[in-house]
Design a protein around this motif. Structure first.
Motif, PDB file in Angstrom:
ATOM      1  N   VAL A 125     -12.161   1.577  -2.122  1.00 19.49           N
ATOM      2  CA  VAL A 125     -10.943   0.764  -2.278  1.00 19.49           C
ATOM      3  C   VAL A 125      -9.708   1.664  -2.151  1.00 19.49           C
ATOM      4  N   GLU A 126      -9.761   2.869  -2.741  1.00 22.82           N
ATOM      5  CA  GLU A 126      -8.647   3.822  -2.626  1.00 22.82           C
ATOM      6  C   GLU A 126      -8.442   4.252  -1.173  1.00 22.82           C
ATOM      7  N   MET A 127      -9.549   4.467  -0.440  1.00 25.01           N
ATOM      8  CA  MET A 127      -9.453   4.807   0.994  1.00 25.01           C
ATOM      9  C   MET A 127      -8.744   3.689   1.749  1.00 25.01           C
ATOM     10  N   VAL A 128      -9.093   2.447   1.412  1.00 31.24           N
ATOM     11  CA  VAL A 128      -8.509   1.273   2.077  1.00 31.24           C
ATOM     12  C   VAL A 128      -7.007   1.190   1.764  1.00 31.24           C
ATOM     13  N   LYS A 129      -6.647   1.453   0.509  1.00 27.63           N
ATOM     14  CA  LYS A 129      -5.220   1.433   0.114  1.00 27.63           C
ATOM     15  C   LYS A 129      -4.442   2.496   0.877  1.00 27.63           C
ATOM     16  N   GLU A 130      -5.011   3.704   0.961  1.00 24.31           N
ATOM     17  CA  GLU A 130      -4.350   4.807   1.690  1.00 24.31           C
ATOM     18  C   GLU A 130      -4.152   4.449   3.156  1.00 24.31           C
ATOM     19  N   ALA A 131      -5.182   3.856   3.765  1.00 22.45           N
ATOM     20  CA  ALA A 131      -5.111   3.475   5.181  1.00 22.45           C
ATOM     21  C   ALA A 131      -4.050   2.409   5.399  1.00 22.45           C
ATOM     22  N   ALA A 132      -3.931   1.470   4.469  1.00 20.33           N
ATOM     23  CA  ALA A 132      -2.931   0.393   4.575  1.00 20.33           C
ATOM     24  C   ALA A 132      -1.519   0.972   4.462  1.00 20.33           C
ATOM     25  N   LEU A 133      -1.336   1.960   3.580  1.00 19.82           N
ATOM     26  CA  LEU A 133      -0.020   2.612   3.442  1.00 19.82           C
ATOM     27  C   LEU A 133       0.339   3.368   4.708  1.00 19.82           C
ATOM     28  N   THR A 134      -0.642   4.083   5.271  1.00 17.58           N
ATOM     29  CA  THR A 134      -0.430   4.860   6.508  1.00 17.58           C
ATOM     30  C   THR A 134      -0.017   3.927   7.648  1.00 17.58           C
ATOM     31  N   GLU A 135      -0.671   2.754   7.705  1.00 16.69           N
ATOM     32  CA  GLU A 135      -0.400   1.768   8.754  1.00 16.69           C
ATOM     33  C   GLU A 135       1.041   1.268   8.670  1.00 16.69           C
ATOM     34  N   LYS A 136       1.560   1.144   7.444  1.00 20.21           N
ATOM     35  CA  LYS A 136       2.928   0.639   7.254  1.00 20.21           C
ATOM     36  C   LYS A 136       3.986   1.666   7.627  1.00 20.21           C
ATOM     37  N   LEU A 137       3.629   2.962   7.553  1.00 17.99           N
ATOM     38  CA  LEU A 137       4.634   4.012   7.835  1.00 17.99           C
ATOM     39  C   LEU A 137       4.986   4.081   9.305  1.00 17.99           C
TER      40      LEU A 137
END
Length: 195
Positions: A183-195
């Motif tokens: 779940v933390e990996m997924v959150k990190e990936a979602a943040l990266t996508e927004k940047l």
């Protein structure tokens, strides 16, 4: 966060329960178009050849490759690990071929040789409970692959960027910390996508 579980075969309900316990929303994925509505995907255990055939039949191979290419994380457990691997030791054709690992099927023997143990996982404080059932083994890893845990000096958990694999069934215990890690990996990936 919405995390899908590929519902072609395997312990789908158990994975969904673990995802929900880890604070995300778990949903069963039966059709390719559902991939658009999720942030990460788990490929559960079962029988890798059967899962591969069903993925080809329902158009999931290219769809999941595209999902991964878009930066969305994937987590393969037991047979799901085999499905993600670039190379299968038996010479069987790779399914998704996304992760730079070589794997052996049923490396721990038959069903009656199933067992449960505690594993120390890099990035998780206390050892987790792991259930091995006709489990595969990671024989070799490529340069970009981080070994997260071993059992008897054999690799059983690994990560490569947004790809996570485990030889065992973390969903068959009430210890959901490996799902929390995902779940933390997924959150990190979602943040990266927004940047």
């Amino acid at each position: 966060m919405r995390i899908g579980v590929l519902a072609l075969q395997g312990a789908v309900a158990e994975h969904i329960r673990s995802i929900n316990s880890a604070g995300a929303e778990g949903i069963s994925i039966k059709r390719v178009e559902q991939l658009e509505s999720i942030d990460g995907l788990i490929i559960p255990g079962g029988e890798s050849t059967t899962i591969g055939k069903l993925m080809r039949k329902y158009g999931f191979i290219d769809a999941i490759r595209d999902f991964s290419a878009g930066g969305k994380p994937l987590f393969g457990t037991c047979a799901g690990l085999i499905v993600l691997a670039k190379e299968i030791a038996s010479g069987e054709e790779a399914h998704l071929g996304l992760m730079d690992i070589k794997v052996a099927r049923n490396a721990f023997g038959r069903q009656r040789e199933s067992f449960e143990t505690k594993l120390v996982i890099k990035g998780i404080e206390e050892p987790i409970r792991a259930v091995f059932i006709r489990a595969p083994l990671i024989l070799e890893v490529g340069k970009g692959v981080d070994v997260l845990s071993t059992y008897n000096e054999e690799i059983v958990t690994a990560r490569q960027g947004n790809l996570l694999v485990a030889s065992y069934h973390p969903e068959l215990t009430d210890d959901y910390r490996l799902h929390q890690y995902f779940v933390e990996m997924v959150k990190e990936a979602a943040l990266t996508e927004k940047l």
